[in-house]
Design an enzyme around this catalytic site. Structure first.
Site, PDB file in Angstrom:
ATOM      1  N   SER A  95       0.705  -1.258   0.018  1.00  0.00           N
ATOM      2  CA  SER A  95      -0.069   0.039  -0.126  1.00  0.00           C
ATOM      3  C   SER A  95       1.060   1.225   0.005  1.00  0.00           C
ATOM      4  CB  SER A  95      -0.738   0.156   1.337  1.00  0.00           C
ATOM      5  OG  SER A  95      -1.690  -1.022   1.048  1.00  0.00           O
TER       6      SER A  95
HETATM    7  N1  SAH Z   1       0.304  -5.668   3.961  1.00  0.00           N
HETATM    8  C1  SAH Z   1       1.050  -6.171   2.722  1.00  0.00           C
HETATM    9  C2  SAH Z   1       0.178  -5.728   1.558  1.00  0.00           C
HETATM   10  C3  SAH Z   1      -0.988  -6.517   1.177  1.00  0.00           C
HETATM   11  S1  SAH Z   1      -1.494  -6.876  -0.489  1.00  0.00           S
HETATM   12  C4  SAH Z   1       2.135  -5.270   2.514  1.00  0.00           C
HETATM   13  O1  SAH Z   1       2.529  -4.355   3.639  1.00  0.00           O
HETATM   14  O2  SAH Z   1       3.078  -5.611   1.686  1.00  0.00           O
HETATM   15  C5  SAH Z   1      -2.754  -8.120   0.064  1.00  0.00           C
HETATM   16  C6  SAH Z   1      -2.119  -9.364   0.525  1.00  0.00           C
HETATM   17  O3  SAH Z   1      -3.315 -10.049   1.085  1.00  0.00           O
HETATM   18  C7  SAH Z   1      -1.784 -10.183  -0.804  1.00  0.00           C
HETATM   19  O4  SAH Z   1      -0.422 -10.682  -0.312  1.00  0.00           O
HETATM   20  C8  SAH Z   1      -2.728 -11.182  -0.695  1.00  0.00           C
HETATM   21  O5  SAH Z   1      -2.137 -12.452  -1.158  1.00  0.00           O
HETATM   22  C9  SAH Z   1      -3.167 -11.690   0.630  1.00  0.00           C
HETATM   23  N2  SAH Z   1      -4.573 -12.191   0.870  1.00  0.00           N
HETATM   24  C10 SAH Z   1      -5.579 -11.996   0.153  1.00  0.00           C
HETATM   25  N3  SAH Z   1      -6.369 -12.818   0.878  1.00  0.00           N
HETATM   26  C11 SAH Z   1      -6.161 -13.404   1.992  1.00  0.00           C
HETATM   27  C12 SAH Z   1      -6.618 -14.223   3.018  1.00  0.00           C
HETATM   28  N4  SAH Z   1      -7.865 -14.788   2.889  1.00  0.00           N
HETATM   29  N5  SAH Z   1      -5.472 -14.679   3.558  1.00  0.00           N
HETATM   30  C13 SAH Z   1      -4.393 -14.131   4.026  1.00  0.00           C
HETATM   31  N6  SAH Z   1      -3.801 -13.350   2.969  1.00  0.00           N
HETATM   32  C14 SAH Z   1      -4.412 -12.838   1.896  1.00  0.00           C
END
Ligand code: SAH
Length: 207
Positions: free
Chosen positions: A52
């Site tokens: 983000s």
């Molecule tokens: N917090 C992260 C950015 C997240 S992007 C950072 O600081 O870089 C969103 C992430 O959520 C992705 O890696 C995706 O694979 C994950 N995601 C999506 N659905 C999910 C679920 N049900 N459980 C765990 N992770 C999930």
């Protein structure tokens, strides 16, 4: 980044500003993107996922009102950047990711930085992480259709949860506070996150 992007937009919590100053954001993206790592925008981290924009990381962190003693659950480890920022403010971070290659890479970065108070696992984070519940704060960094019920159950009382909720292309950042058994909810920003995919999120097949 802190003085130009965060402070003017209302990030005032000194703990959040210090953590954002401390964590080397470039180490969470590939070398080719190092020049853009502190820019005012999200960045790709592989597997179709993004880290983000710094302002959104700071806003979500500030919304949790952390003091220092908390156990925090994060859903969506991604690059690990958000977990790293949290780990500089609270006692322990539990982070769940559904894509194996991302959590493997994030773990390496945590090790390199000696951030030892972050525990990660590969799983469907919409189910939470019941073994270590309750959590003083929960942060979901992927957008879902609604607040996953298991996360509300695993939130401590008092506790604060922040999550982008809406459609697949547009969400609102919702802050849910639990106090004396009651839940209160408010919207703090319009956002666009990647999909929260799982039992209590979107289904993989776009249904
Ligand atoms: N917090 C992260 C950015 C997240 S992007 C950072 O600081 O870089 C969103 C992430 O959520 C992705 O890696 C995706 O694979 C994950 N995601 C999506 N659905 C999910 C679920 N049900 N459980 C765990 N992770 C999930």
């Amino acid at each position: 980044m802190v003085n130009e992007q965060l402070v003017p937009r209302g990030i005032t919590d000194p703990k959040v500003l210090t953590a954002m100053n401390l964590v080397p954001r470039h180490l969470f993206v590939e070398n080719a993107l190092w020049g853009q790592a502190y820019g005012d925008h999200p960045l790709p981290i592989g597997e179709g996922q993004t880290i983000s924009q710094p302002y959104i990381v700071a806003l979500m962190t500030q919304a949790l009102q952390l003091k220092g003693h908390e156990h925090v659950l994060e859903i969506g480890t991604g690059s690990g950047y958000q977990a790293a920022v949290l780990s500089r403010i609270c006692e322990k971070v539990f982070t769940v990711e559904r894509v194996d290659s991302l959590i493997v890479k994030a773990r390496k970065t945590f090790d390199k930085l000696h951030y030892i108070n972050i525990l990660g696992k590969l799983d469907d984070g919409t189910l939470g992480w019941p073994e270590n519940a309750p959590y003083d704060a929960i942060i979901v960094t992927a957008g879902g259709p609604r607040v996953p019920e298991p996360l509300l159950k695993q939130l401590a009382d008092p506790g604060i949860l922040v999550i982008p909720v809406g459609s697949r292309s547009f969400q609102e950042l919702e802050v849910v506070s639990k106090k004396d058994g009651a839940l209160k909810s408010k919207i703090i920003e319009s956002v666009r996150f990647v999909d929260l995919i799982g039992t209590h999120g979107w289904q993989n097949d776009f249904s």
